[in-house]
Write a protein that holds these residues in place. Sequence first.
Motif, PDB file in Angstrom:
ATOM      1  N   ALA A   1      11.845  -3.527  10.106  1.00  0.00           N
ATOM      2  CA  ALA A   1      10.947  -3.886  11.214  1.00  0.00           C
ATOM      3  C   ALA A   1       9.499  -3.545  10.883  1.00  0.00           C
ATOM      4  N   LYS A   2       9.311  -2.557  10.016  1.00  0.00           N
ATOM      5  CA  LYS A   2       7.957  -2.125   9.642  1.00  0.00           C
ATOM      6  C   LYS A   2       7.552  -2.595   8.249  1.00  0.00           C
ATOM      7  N   ASN A   3       8.424  -3.356   7.590  1.00  0.00           N
ATOM      8  CA  ASN A   3       8.139  -3.818   6.220  1.00  0.00           C
ATOM      9  C   ASN A   3       7.778  -2.645   5.313  1.00  0.00           C
ATOM     10  N   THR A   4       8.517  -1.577   5.437  1.00  0.00           N
ATOM     11  CA  THR A   4       8.187  -0.336   4.746  1.00  0.00           C
ATOM     12  C   THR A   4       9.387   0.200   3.978  1.00  0.00           C
ATOM     13  N   VAL A   5       9.098   0.736   2.800  1.00  0.00           N
ATOM     14  CA  VAL A   5      10.122   1.394   1.992  1.00  0.00           C
ATOM     15  C   VAL A   5       9.671   2.824   1.716  1.00  0.00           C
TER      16      VAL A   5
ATOM     17  N   VAL B   1       0.851  -1.182   0.000  1.00  0.00           N
ATOM     18  CA  VAL B   1       0.000   0.000   0.000  1.00  0.00           C
ATOM     19  C   VAL B   1       0.890   1.236   0.000  1.00  0.00           C
ATOM     20  N   GLU B   2       0.690   2.060  -1.030  1.00  0.00           N
ATOM     21  CA  GLU B   2       1.502   3.272  -1.187  1.00  0.00           C
ATOM     22  C   GLU B   2       0.733   4.494  -0.711  1.00  0.00           C
ATOM     23  N   SER B   3       1.478   5.520  -0.336  1.00  0.00           N
ATOM     24  CA  SER B   3       0.893   6.808   0.014  1.00  0.00           C
ATOM     25  C   SER B   3       1.945   7.888  -0.202  1.00  0.00           C
ATOM     26  N   GLY B   4       1.473   9.132  -0.247  1.00  0.00           N
ATOM     27  CA  GLY B   4       2.397  10.248  -0.290  1.00  0.00           C
ATOM     28  C   GLY B   4       2.497  10.982  -1.615  1.00  0.00           C
ATOM     29  N   GLY B   5       1.807  10.522  -2.640  1.00  0.00           N
ATOM     30  CA  GLY B   5       1.839  11.238  -3.904  1.00  0.00           C
ATOM     31  C   GLY B   5       1.066  12.541  -3.813  1.00  0.00           C
ATOM     32  N   GLY B   6       1.129  13.317  -4.899  1.00  0.00           N
ATOM     33  CA  GLY B   6       0.389  14.565  -4.918  1.00  0.00           C
ATOM     34  C   GLY B   6       0.919  15.517  -5.963  1.00  0.00           C
ATOM     35  N   LEU B   7       0.486  16.761  -5.833  1.00  0.00           N
ATOM     36  CA  LEU B   7       0.882  17.823  -6.753  1.00  0.00           C
ATOM     37  C   LEU B   7       1.871  18.748  -6.050  1.00  0.00           C
ATOM     38  N   VAL B   8       2.965  19.032  -6.731  1.00  0.00           N
ATOM     39  CA  VAL B   8       3.985  19.895  -6.145  1.00  0.00           C
ATOM     40  C   VAL B   8       4.600  20.742  -7.250  1.00  0.00           C
ATOM     41  N   GLN B   9       5.091  21.904  -6.884  1.00  0.00           N
ATOM     42  CA  GLN B   9       5.762  22.759  -7.867  1.00  0.00           C
ATOM     43  C   GLN B   9       7.194  22.274  -8.104  1.00  0.00           C
TER      44      GLN B   9
ATOM     45  N   PHE C   1      16.808  11.965  -5.382  1.00  0.00           N
ATOM     46  CA  PHE C   1      15.916  11.029  -4.687  1.00  0.00           C
ATOM     47  C   PHE C   1      16.734  10.159  -3.734  1.00  0.00           C
ATOM     48  N   THR C   2      16.106   9.785  -2.624  1.00  0.00           N
ATOM     49  CA  THR C   2      16.747   8.898  -1.658  1.00  0.00           C
ATOM     50  C   THR C   2      15.780   7.796  -1.269  1.00  0.00           C
ATOM     51  N   ILE C   3      16.194   6.557  -1.459  1.00  0.00           N
ATOM     52  CA  ILE C   3      15.380   5.419  -1.051  1.00  0.00           C
ATOM     53  C   ILE C   3      15.905   4.892   0.275  1.00  0.00           C
ATOM     54  N   SER C   4      14.983   4.464   1.129  1.00  0.00           N
ATOM     55  CA  SER C   4      15.361   3.871   2.409  1.00  0.00           C
ATOM     56  C   SER C   4      14.278   2.873   2.806  1.00  0.00           C
ATOM     57  N   ARG C   5      14.572   2.074   3.818  1.00  0.00           N
ATOM     58  CA  ARG C   5      13.580   1.097   4.265  1.00  0.00           C
ATOM     59  C   ARG C   5      13.708   0.865   5.757  1.00  0.00           C
ATOM     60  N   ASP C   6      12.589   0.419   6.324  1.00  0.00           N
ATOM     61  CA  ASP C   6      12.549   0.021   7.725  1.00  0.00           C
ATOM     62  C   ASP C   6      12.121  -1.430   7.740  1.00  0.00           C
TER      63      ASP C   6
ATOM     64  N   VAL D   1       5.638   6.572   0.593  1.00  0.00           N
ATOM     65  CA  VAL D   1       5.742   5.494   1.581  1.00  0.00           C
ATOM     66  C   VAL D   1       5.024   4.275   1.044  1.00  0.00           C
ATOM     67  N   CYS D   2       5.620   3.106   1.232  1.00  0.00           N
ATOM     68  CA  CYS D   2       4.997   1.853   0.814  1.00  0.00           C
ATOM     69  C   CYS D   2       5.152   0.836   1.933  1.00  0.00           C
ATOM     70  N   ALA D   3       4.022   0.328   2.400  1.00  0.00           N
ATOM     71  CA  ALA D   3       4.035  -0.649   3.487  1.00  0.00           C
ATOM     72  C   ALA D   3       3.527  -1.990   2.982  1.00  0.00           C
ATOM     73  N   ALA D   4       4.281  -3.029   3.273  1.00  0.00           N
ATOM     74  CA  ALA D   4       3.864  -4.387   2.943  1.00  0.00           C
ATOM     75  C   ALA D   4       3.122  -4.967   4.133  1.00  0.00           C
TER      76      ALA D   4
END
Length: 122
Positions: A74-78, A5-13, A67-72, A21-24
Amino acid sequence: QVQLVESGGGLVQAGGSLRLVCAASGSIASIAAMGWYRQAPGKQRELVATITRGGNLNYADSVKGRFTISRDNAKNTVYLQMDSLKPEDTAVYYCNANLLVRRDILRWYDYWGQGTQVTVSS
């Protein structure tokens, strides 16, 4: 049910920032590589960035330094931190993960999220 499940997209200048954010979730035995891909209208889906469980990183040349990718684990999240955004970054961004899941047998499967729209205005 296993899903991303992804979140955080939108419109930006242009020049702005967004964080995806993506959580498994679900019954997941393990997660190997996780990553982000994007698809702009009329174009093929392309790799943005990937990260292994051990933290090895890979970026598309077009996003290096911005861009910077990271993951947690413990939370199954990228996460994908996107800075200095450009109009050409406009696309639907998809999360991808290689998950160890038991269906009929325990094996690795490639999962995709539903996508989140990122629009960068000039």
